[in-house]
Design a protein around this motif. Sequence first.
Motif, PDB file in Angstrom:
ATOM      1  N   ARG A 177       0.730   5.972  -5.761  1.00 46.02           N
ATOM      2  CA  ARG A 177       1.127   5.841  -7.158  1.00 46.02           C
ATOM      3  C   ARG A 177       0.323   4.749  -7.861  1.00 46.02           C
ATOM      4  O   ARG A 177      -0.082   4.903  -9.020  1.00 46.02           O
ATOM      5  CB  ARG A 177       2.611   5.515  -7.257  1.00 46.02           C
ATOM      6  N   PHE A 178       0.110   3.643  -7.156  1.00 45.57           N
ATOM      7  CA  PHE A 178      -0.633   2.539  -7.756  1.00 45.57           C
ATOM      8  C   PHE A 178      -2.132   2.825  -7.817  1.00 45.57           C
ATOM      9  O   PHE A 178      -2.896   2.031  -8.406  1.00 45.57           O
ATOM     10  CB  PHE A 178      -0.376   1.243  -6.991  1.00 45.57           C
ATOM     11  N   SER A 179      -2.556   3.923  -7.244  1.00 44.35           N
ATOM     12  CA  SER A 179      -3.965   4.318  -7.331  1.00 44.35           C
ATOM     13  C   SER A 179      -4.275   5.028  -8.642  1.00 44.35           C
ATOM     14  O   SER A 179      -5.446   5.303  -8.940  1.00 44.35           O
ATOM     15  CB  SER A 179      -4.331   5.226  -6.153  1.00 44.35           C
ATOM     16  N   ARG A 180      -3.235   5.339  -9.400  1.00 47.10           N
ATOM     17  CA  ARG A 180      -3.459   5.992 -10.696  1.00 47.10           C
ATOM     18  C   ARG A 180      -4.297   5.077 -11.584  1.00 47.10           C
ATOM     19  O   ARG A 180      -4.043   3.881 -11.667  1.00 47.10           O
ATOM     20  CB  ARG A 180      -2.127   6.293 -11.370  1.00 47.10           C
ATOM     21  N   PRO A 181      -5.287   5.624 -12.267  1.00 46.87           N
ATOM     22  CA  PRO A 181      -6.152   4.779 -13.098  1.00 46.87           C
ATOM     23  C   PRO A 181      -5.378   4.117 -14.234  1.00 46.87           C
ATOM     24  O   PRO A 181      -4.499   4.726 -14.849  1.00 46.87           O
ATOM     25  CB  PRO A 181      -7.216   5.749 -13.624  1.00 46.87           C
ATOM     26  N   LYS A 182      -5.694   2.885 -14.490  1.00 47.15           N
ATOM     27  CA  LYS A 182      -5.020   2.126 -15.545  1.00 47.15           C
ATOM     28  C   LYS A 182      -5.608   2.455 -16.908  1.00 47.15           C
ATOM     29  O   LYS A 182      -4.890   2.504 -17.918  1.00 47.15           O
ATOM     30  CB  LYS A 182      -5.168   0.631 -15.239  1.00 47.15           C
ATOM     31  N   ASP A 216      -5.216  -4.577  -5.849  1.00 48.74           N
ATOM     32  CA  ASP A 216      -5.532  -3.273  -5.270  1.00 48.74           C
ATOM     33  C   ASP A 216      -4.237  -2.509  -5.003  1.00 48.74           C
ATOM     34  O   ASP A 216      -3.149  -3.113  -4.936  1.00 48.74           O
ATOM     35  CB  ASP A 216      -6.314  -3.442  -3.973  1.00 48.74           C
ATOM     36  N   PRO A 217      -4.287  -1.180  -4.850  1.00 54.52           N
ATOM     37  CA  PRO A 217      -3.069  -0.376  -4.667  1.00 54.52           C
ATOM     38  C   PRO A 217      -2.227  -0.803  -3.477  1.00 54.52           C
ATOM     39  O   PRO A 217      -1.000  -0.846  -3.562  1.00 54.52           O
ATOM     40  CB  PRO A 217      -3.610   1.039  -4.498  1.00 54.52           C
ATOM     41  N   ALA A 218      -2.868  -1.126  -2.357  1.00 56.90           N
ATOM     42  CA  ALA A 218      -2.103  -1.541  -1.175  1.00 56.90           C
ATOM     43  C   ALA A 218      -1.355  -2.836  -1.451  1.00 56.90           C
ATOM     44  O   ALA A 218      -0.202  -3.011  -1.029  1.00 56.90           O
ATOM     45  CB  ALA A 218      -3.038  -1.704   0.022  1.00 56.90           C
ATOM     46  N   GLY A 219      -2.006  -3.761  -2.164  1.00 54.84           N
ATOM     47  CA  GLY A 219      -1.350  -5.015  -2.490  1.00 54.84           C
ATOM     48  C   GLY A 219      -0.150  -4.806  -3.407  1.00 54.84           C
ATOM     49  O   GLY A 219       0.899  -5.441  -3.225  1.00 54.84           O
ATOM     50  N   TRP A 220      -0.306  -3.917  -4.408  1.00 50.45           N
ATOM     51  CA  TRP A 220       0.824  -3.608  -5.293  1.00 50.45           C
ATOM     52  C   TRP A 220       1.976  -2.981  -4.511  1.00 50.45           C
ATOM     53  O   TRP A 220       3.148  -3.295  -4.749  1.00 50.45           O
ATOM     54  CB  TRP A 220       0.377  -2.666  -6.413  1.00 50.45           C
TER      55      TRP A 220
END
Length: 404
Positions: free
Chosen positions: A277-282, A314-318
């Motif tokens: 989910r956090f990999s979605r482009p901002k 990064d997505p993993a950190g989020w």
Amino acid sequence: MSEAVEALVIGAGPAGLMAAEILSQSGRRVLVVEAMPTPARKFLMAGKSGLNLTKDEPFHAFAQRFILGSGGRLPPHPRGYFDEEESRFGPAEVMAWVRGLGIELFTGSTGRVFPVGMKASPLLRAWLSRLRGGGVELRTRWRWIGGGWRFETPDGPRDIRPRVVVLALGGASWPRLGSDAAWVPWLKDAGVGIAPFRPANVGFRVSWSAPMARHFGAAVKGTALRAGDLASRGEWVIGRQGIEGGGVYEISAALRDGAAGRVDLAPDLDRAALAARFSRPKGKLSLGNWLRRVLEDPVKVALLLEWGRPLPGDPAGWADLTKGLPLRHEGPMAIETAISSAGGVTWDSVTKAQELRALPDVFVAGEMLDWEAPTGGYLLTACLGSGLHAGRAAAARLASMAAG
């Protein structure tokens, strides 16, 4: 003036009234004295938002939610009313007792048990009526002032000469309702061990940043909290002074005692799913709007931005931060605001019958004893059960006096 009675109960909350009921059933003359103008004020206050009597769950699971004053979990076979081999008084017994007063019950989706009418007052009225019918006498505005069994009353000082006494004077929370711990110095002087009182089932102070003001009063739903060995999936509330509510109360003992708290903002998603989910482009979205699209909850986003700094890149950190957000606070709120209290008469100061070792023929019940438990029916069940246990022990002592 001095008056002789067989059994004296000091404190007309649930523990004291239950002790009085058991003593009266043994045919004894019971006098209950209460410092406040009316009995069971804290009980009535607790029932204003719906009287949660107990939790309908297996007894072993129920008992494991209690913490004794040693700081440890309840052992497999603890004393008295939690002892499966003796006078167990758990959820099933509470429900049967309430139905015996003519009060209908229902069980909610979480297992919490309530009267159909949700209020405490009908139950209390029925209970007091039954006690009066059993010969129990209740005197209000009688405040214990030490000096043996001396009381300040509307008619001046009075002395009682009891054969047995049950103390059910409460802990140190909600003092305006009667639990003011004024009894502590008298028992200490008599050689009774007293653990310092601490707030239990309490909120925690947070110095929020200005942007959090828009969320004051908001309920935080769908999270999991953990501190030490305690965990919760309950709702909690963001308040002007900090955080409170059932979800926080369930882990408050560990937080209060120094354990670090963590919040899982997405307990039903694993880290891989969150990272996706956090990999979605901002894109051109602001950070806040991007996070709202990912988490779909503005309150959770606000907490993430409030407690998560420095923010990950990064997505993993989020995903890691969302699953383990630090719960940052400045300590528990004042004990006067707590639902209950830990501390009180230490367990090594009483026998298994809840008799004070330093004061023979004096028994203790309720929140005076050093135990704690979360909200959800545990507190009230334990107060009733400890009152029943003390009442049985006091009645047995009277019987042995008569036989001896």
